[in-house]
Design a protein around this motif. Sequence first.
Motif, short mmCIF file in Angstrom:
data_model
loop_
_atom_site.label_atom_id
_atom_site.label_comp_id
_atom_site.label_asym_id
_atom_site.label_seq_id
_atom_site.Cartn_x
_atom_site.Cartn_y
_atom_site.Cartn_z
N PHE A 4 7.49 -1.03 -12.89
CA PHE A 4 6.19 -0.58 -13.61
C PHE A 4 6.04 -1.78 -14.86
O PHE A 4 6.97 -2.25 -15.50
CB PHE A 4 6.23 0.56 -14.02
N THR A 5 4.81 -2.14 -14.84
CA THR A 5 4.59 -2.95 -15.93
C THR A 5 3.18 -2.64 -16.44
O THR A 5 2.35 -2.25 -15.47
CB THR A 5 4.49 -4.63 -15.79
N SER A 6 2.86 -2.85 -17.56
CA SER A 6 1.50 -2.12 -18.25
C SER A 6 0.62 -3.52 -18.26
O SER A 6 0.78 -4.58 -17.85
CB SER A 6 1.73 -1.89 -19.44
N LEU A 7 -0.74 -3.17 -18.36
CA LEU A 7 -1.73 -4.18 -18.28
C LEU A 7 -1.38 -4.91 -19.87
O LEU A 7 -1.78 -6.22 -19.72
CB LEU A 7 -3.16 -3.46 -18.70
N PRO A 8 -1.19 -4.40 -20.98
CA PRO A 8 -0.80 -5.31 -22.02
C PRO A 8 0.28 -6.26 -21.99
O PRO A 8 0.51 -7.33 -22.17
CB PRO A 8 -0.72 -4.32 -23.24
N GLY A 9 1.38 -5.70 -21.13
CA GLY A 9 2.52 -6.40 -20.58
C GLY A 9 2.21 -7.55 -19.96
O GLY A 9 2.51 -8.84 -20.16
N MET A 10 1.23 -7.64 -19.00
CA MET A 10 0.97 -8.47 -18.10
C MET A 10 -0.01 -9.51 -18.69
O MET A 10 0.07 -10.82 -18.78
CB MET A 10 0.10 -7.96 -16.84
N TRP A 11 -0.85 -9.09 -19.63
CA TRP A 11 -1.67 -9.99 -20.59
C TRP A 11 -0.90 -10.80 -21.34
O TRP A 11 -1.12 -12.09 -21.36
CB TRP A 11 -2.73 -9.07 -21.09
N TRP A 12 -0.04 -10.21 -21.94
CA TRP A 12 0.91 -11.04 -22.87
C TRP A 12 1.75 -12.09 -22.27
O TRP A 12 1.85 -13.27 -22.71
CB TRP A 12 2.14 -10.15 -23.68
N ARG A 13 2.21 -11.82 -21.05
CA ARG A 13 2.80 -12.88 -20.12
C ARG A 13 1.76 -14.19 -19.79
O ARG A 13 2.23 -15.20 -19.75
CB ARG A 13 3.42 -12.28 -18.94
N MET A 14 0.73 -13.56 -19.46
CA MET A 14 -0.44 -14.70 -19.34
C MET A 14 -0.71 -15.45 -20.31
O MET A 14 -0.72 -16.72 -20.52
CB MET A 14 -1.70 -13.91 -18.68
N VAL A 15 -0.91 -15.03 -21.64
CA VAL A 15 -1.32 -15.64 -22.88
C VAL A 15 -0.06 -16.48 -23.19
O VAL A 15 -0.28 -17.75 -23.59
CB VAL A 15 -1.27 -14.62 -23.97
N THR A 73 0.79 -1.40 0.00
CA THR A 73 0.11 0.11 -0.07
C THR A 73 0.94 1.27 0.02
O THR A 73 0.39 2.26 -0.31
CB THR A 73 -1.28 0.06 1.15
N TRP A 74 2.16 1.30 0.57
CA TRP A 74 2.91 2.23 0.69
C TRP A 74 4.05 2.39 -0.79
O TRP A 74 4.63 3.24 -0.91
CB TRP A 74 3.93 1.96 1.78
N CYS A 75 3.75 1.67 -1.73
CA CYS A 75 4.39 1.62 -2.91
C CYS A 75 3.79 2.61 -3.86
O CYS A 75 2.91 2.32 -4.39
CB CYS A 75 4.50 0.24 -3.42
N PRO A 76 4.67 3.64 -4.33
CA PRO A 76 3.93 4.61 -5.24
C PRO A 76 3.95 4.19 -6.76
O PRO A 76 2.81 4.19 -7.33
CB PRO A 76 4.84 5.80 -5.38
N VAL A 77 4.75 3.30 -7.13
CA VAL A 77 4.62 2.72 -8.34
C VAL A 77 3.30 1.75 -8.47
O VAL A 77 2.74 1.57 -9.38
CB VAL A 77 5.80 1.82 -8.86
N CYS A 78 3.18 0.93 -7.38
CA CYS A 78 2.00 0.09 -7.31
C CYS A 78 0.52 0.79 -7.58
O CYS A 78 -0.26 0.12 -7.88
CB CYS A 78 1.92 -0.59 -5.97
N ASN A 79 0.54 2.03 -7.24
CA ASN A 79 -0.68 2.72 -7.41
C ASN A 79 -0.90 2.97 -9.00
O ASN A 79 -2.15 2.96 -9.14
CB ASN A 79 -0.46 4.22 -6.85
N PHE A 80 0.07 2.71 -9.84
CA PHE A 80 -0.13 2.52 -11.11
C PHE A 80 -0.29 1.12 -11.65
O PHE A 80 -1.01 0.97 -12.83
CB PHE A 80 1.12 3.46 -11.89
N VAL A 81 0.18 0.19 -11.24
CA VAL A 81 0.18 -0.89 -11.45
C VAL A 81 -1.06 -1.73 -11.03
O VAL A 81 -1.83 -2.60 -11.87
CB VAL A 81 1.37 -1.93 -11.19
N SER A 82 -1.57 -1.49 -9.69
CA SER A 82 -2.49 -2.19 -9.15
C SER A 82 -4.02 -1.96 -10.04
O SER A 82 -4.67 -3.39 -9.93
CB SER A 82 -2.98 -1.75 -7.72
N PRO A 83 -4.12 -0.98 -10.51
CA PRO A 83 -5.54 -1.04 -11.13
C PRO A 83 -5.55 -1.93 -12.60
O PRO A 83 -6.51 -2.79 -12.72
CB PRO A 83 -5.76 0.12 -11.77
N SER A 84 -4.26 -2.12 -13.02
CA SER A 84 -4.39 -3.19 -14.17
C SER A 84 -4.36 -4.52 -13.72
O SER A 84 -4.88 -5.21 -14.41
CB SER A 84 -2.94 -2.78 -14.99
#
Length: 173
Positions: free
Chosen positions: A160-171, A78-89
């Motif tokens: 930082f990683t993006s939603l498309p980046g995570m999606w591709w890793r899952m695929v 919760t204290w991680c600033p970068v997580c604020n951008f990654v968590s929604p994805s």
Amino acid sequence: MADLDKKTWIQKGLSGIKQLGIMLLLFLVVSTAVDLWRGKDIPTQDLPHISALDLDGNLVDVMAMSQEAPVLVYFWGTWCPVCNFVSPSVDILSNYYPVVSVAMSSGSDERLAHFLDDKGYTLSTINDKQSFLAREWSVQVTPTVMVFKDGELAHYTTGFTSLPGMWWRMVFA
């Protein structure tokens, strides 16, 4: 004169596309190198088992879950600033794939549940109050995203990683 302007415009456009392509390739190479360096301590063999109760009291067994489908494990705080951008994805991805979040050093269960509720996150979340799981997995950078398939670590990335980046890793797991 108009044909010359059109030709010049096309040449400049192609040059810009070429420069963009080179920059994207360079970014990909640097990003991959940084991921490899930051993740050098993450075990890839004889993996520690992630089995714990989430905030809802459900037993979460990542290795068992990964036998059925790829599972994304998200180490964050919760204290991680970068997580604020990654968590929604990550939360969006959890609507389509199994996702387990591990909240590191983020306070009591009540505080963490309140945080998740305020953000509207519906992630299955393990509260790693003393970062025991994170240390066991040698996670030193938040956020860290890991993808497991068939009980094996298929992909990981840190920072930082993006939603498309995570999606591709899952695929491609």
